[in-house]
Motif scaffolding. Structure first.
Motif, PDB file in Angstrom:
ATOM      1  N   PRO A  63       0.832  -1.207   0.000  1.00 30.99           N
ATOM      2  CA  PRO A  63       0.000   0.000   0.000  1.00 30.99           C
ATOM      3  C   PRO A  63       0.863   1.254   0.000  1.00 30.99           C
ATOM      4  O   PRO A  63       1.852   1.344   0.731  1.00 30.99           O
ATOM      5  CB  PRO A  63      -0.811  -0.131   1.293  1.00 30.99           C
ATOM      6  CG  PRO A  63      -0.872  -1.599   1.551  1.00 30.99           C
ATOM      7  CD  PRO A  63       0.455  -2.140   1.082  1.00 30.99           C
ATOM      8  N   CYS A  64       0.515   2.206  -0.850  1.00 33.23           N
ATOM      9  CA  CYS A  64       1.247   3.459  -1.031  1.00 33.23           C
ATOM     10  C   CYS A  64       2.673   3.221  -1.524  1.00 33.23           C
ATOM     11  O   CYS A  64       3.516   4.100  -1.443  1.00 33.23           O
ATOM     12  CB  CYS A  64       1.259   4.287   0.257  1.00 33.23           C
ATOM     13  SG  CYS A  64       1.619   6.042  -0.022  1.00 33.23           S
ATOM     14  N   HIS A 105      -9.757  -1.187  -5.581  1.00 31.96           N
ATOM     15  CA  HIS A 105      -8.881  -1.431  -4.425  1.00 31.96           C
ATOM     16  C   HIS A 105      -7.440  -1.053  -4.766  1.00 31.96           C
ATOM     17  O   HIS A 105      -6.735  -0.442  -3.956  1.00 31.96           O
ATOM     18  CB  HIS A 105      -8.933  -2.905  -4.017  1.00 31.96           C
ATOM     19  CG  HIS A 105     -10.095  -3.254  -3.134  1.00 31.96           C
ATOM     20  ND1 HIS A 105     -10.309  -2.643  -1.922  1.00 31.96           N
ATOM     21  CD2 HIS A 105     -11.103  -4.153  -3.289  1.00 31.96           C
ATOM     22  CE1 HIS A 105     -11.397  -3.155  -1.351  1.00 31.96           C
ATOM     23  NE2 HIS A 105     -11.896  -4.066  -2.166  1.00 31.96           N
ATOM     24  N   ASN A 161      -5.122   2.186  -3.042  1.00 30.38           N
ATOM     25  CA  ASN A 161      -3.872   1.959  -2.318  1.00 30.38           C
ATOM     26  C   ASN A 161      -2.634   2.479  -3.035  1.00 30.38           C
ATOM     27  O   ASN A 161      -1.512   2.316  -2.546  1.00 30.38           O
ATOM     28  CB  ASN A 161      -3.706   0.460  -2.042  1.00 30.38           C
ATOM     29  CG  ASN A 161      -4.612  -0.028  -0.919  1.00 30.38           C
ATOM     30  OD1 ASN A 161      -4.316   0.160   0.251  1.00 30.38           O
ATOM     31  ND2 ASN A 161      -5.745  -0.618  -1.281  1.00 30.38           N
ATOM     32  N   THR A 186      -6.720   9.286  -3.781  1.00 33.14           N
ATOM     33  CA  THR A 186      -5.402   8.972  -4.317  1.00 33.14           C
ATOM     34  C   THR A 186      -4.869  10.174  -5.098  1.00 33.14           C
ATOM     35  O   THR A 186      -5.584  10.718  -5.939  1.00 33.14           O
ATOM     36  CB  THR A 186      -5.476   7.743  -5.241  1.00 33.14           C
ATOM     37  OG1 THR A 186      -5.999   6.636  -4.505  1.00 33.14           O
ATOM     38  CG2 THR A 186      -4.106   7.373  -5.786  1.00 33.14           C
TER      39      THR A 186
END
Length: 437
Positions: A253-254, A329, A333, A358
């Motif tokens: 994530p990220c 999703h 992320n 985002t």
């Protein structure tokens, strides 16, 4: 919203793109349009081109088979089809109302197929309409019992529904603005959209950029072209569900940048990859690319750049089509979504990324600055060095990412369901208050 039930009653929406198993941006628009119409308290009717036969016991089964697997191929030799087409049009196309028994396991379609109050289908309608237009340069007139008050075509389809006000959404004029970047047959496309402008009760579009193009390039009267913008529905399960992107896709994530959309020349993916590979970021770039023109050529160019970049080649992860739930999703992320398209009529990926919080880097062409507002980093899509600098800046600055995430959510709220339904209600009321064409 007052009296819309008595003034409008029902709205028809075509299934031209909704029937595609892997969807398109126009399919997302059709789904969102149906959702907005239903939120007005109106009946929603779907008109598809699926051959379902005459046996009422099989029609629902054949319809959902086509939704999952695509339309069945036409039978017989190609030379015979024009003759069959003329015969079918001459005797009048039959329209079936598909019974909805509730016995079909249709839960898998909930995120891409709207709920219709009446579901109609005419076998190969859109193919017949195209052939008819090529031969006569006229739209095919279709008759159904108890037609809806408004037939809202989500695409320039050469069909008119008798007894309804016919509205056509022209999302953009990219084949005329970037003729080198699409495979559309330009003469045919130009005749088609000109005829839409001439014959439609109204033209709908989704940005002020596209509205200007329609007025300037097609000579459409200003009072007959309306920009309603649009919203983008998110899968219902997304809010309460967290997907483990590291377990599913191998990214943290990220910890990755992302592009999603068709891979074709106008999307500018090759320049995006070159700009990305010019940075020293350790975070991979995930490309989620649906089928598009010259996809293989674009990806071969990216592979060649990756090989020249040595170990950096492993930093680009290529994925094919993903179901919308998983795709969103992955977007939610991402470290940032990169969408430096050469031209867009709206630019759904920008709105979807901002809606999910985002950060976005996008281009200064077409409608993209209009959709992104001040909530994204905007660059010249032809300037690879500027795109490289933007990626590096977002990568190194967590405060900037947090600022863009918050600004993005606020900007996305301007394209909400409530705003979309308000624009539609005003448009439909206006159309019904003027004489039909």
């Amino acid at each position: 919203m007052g009296d819309e039930r008595t003034t409008i009653a029902s709205v028809g929406i075509d299934g031209f793109n909704l029937a595609l198993p892997q969807g398109t941006g126009v399919a997302t628009y059709g789904f969102a349009l149906a959702q907005a119409v239903r939120s007005l308290g109106l009946s929603v009717e779907g008109l598809f081109s699926v051959p379902v036969g005459r046996d009422a016991r099989m029609q629902e089964i054949l319809f959902y088979e086509a939704m999952g697997r695509g339309l069945p191929p036409r039978r017989g030799p190609a030379w015979l089809r024009p003759i069959l087409h003329r015969a079918a049009v001459a005797r009048g196309l039959r329209v079936s109302q598909i019974p909805e028994s509730g016995r079909i396991e249709s839960a898998g379609f909930v995120d891409r197929l709207p709920r219709f109050d009446r579901l109609l289908s005419s076998a190969h309608l859109f193919e017949h309409a195209e052939q008819h237009f090529r031969r006569t340069r006229r739209f095919l007139e279709l008759k159904v019992a108890n037609p809806p008050s408004i037939m809202h075509w989500t695409y320039p389809i050469p069909v008119r529904l008798a007894g309804a006000r016919n509205l056509y959404t022209l999302h953009d004029l990219i084949p005329l603005k970037l003729p080198f970047a699409t495979l559309d047959r330009k003469r045919f496309y130009h005749r088609l959209v000109e005829r839409c402008v001439r014959d439609a009760d109204h033209i709908v579009t989704v940005s002020e950029s596209s509205r200007r193009d329609i007025i300037e390039l097609l000579g459409a009267p200003e009072d007959r072209v309306t920009n309603t913008y649009q919203h983008t529905p998110m899968p219902e399960v997304l809010a309460g569900e967290m997907a483990d992107v590291e377990a599913i896709f191998g990214v943290r994530p990220c910890g990755y940048f992302m592009y999603f959309g068709a891979i074709e020349p106008k999307k500018n993916v090759a320049r995006l990859a070159e700009a990305y590979l010019s940075t020293d970021t350790p975070h991979p770039l995930v490309l989620v690319g649906a089928r598009g023109w010259q996809k293989d050529e674009e990806l071969r160019l990216i592979d060649a750049m990756s090989r020249r970049a040595g170990r950096a080649g492993a930093r680009i992860i290529q994925l094919d089509y993903l179901p919308r739930r998983l795709l969103m999703h992955l977007v939610r992320n991402a470290r940032a979504v990169l969408f430096p398209s050469l031209y867009e009529g709206f630019g759904l990926p920008v709105l979807e990324a901002m809606q999910l919080g985002t950060p976005v880097i996008t281009s200064n062409r077409g409608s993209l600055p209009e959709v992104a507002g001040d909530a994204a980093i905007i660059v010249d899509p032809y300037d690879i060095s500027a795109l490289t600098a933007a990626i590096a800046r977002v990568d190194r600055d967590p405060d900037l990412r947090a600022t863009l995430a918050q600004a993005g959510r606020e900007q996305a709220a301007r394209f909400s369901l409530n705003e979309h339904r308000r624009h539609l209600h005003a448009l439909y009321s206006k159309v019904l208050a003027t004489p039909p064409r």
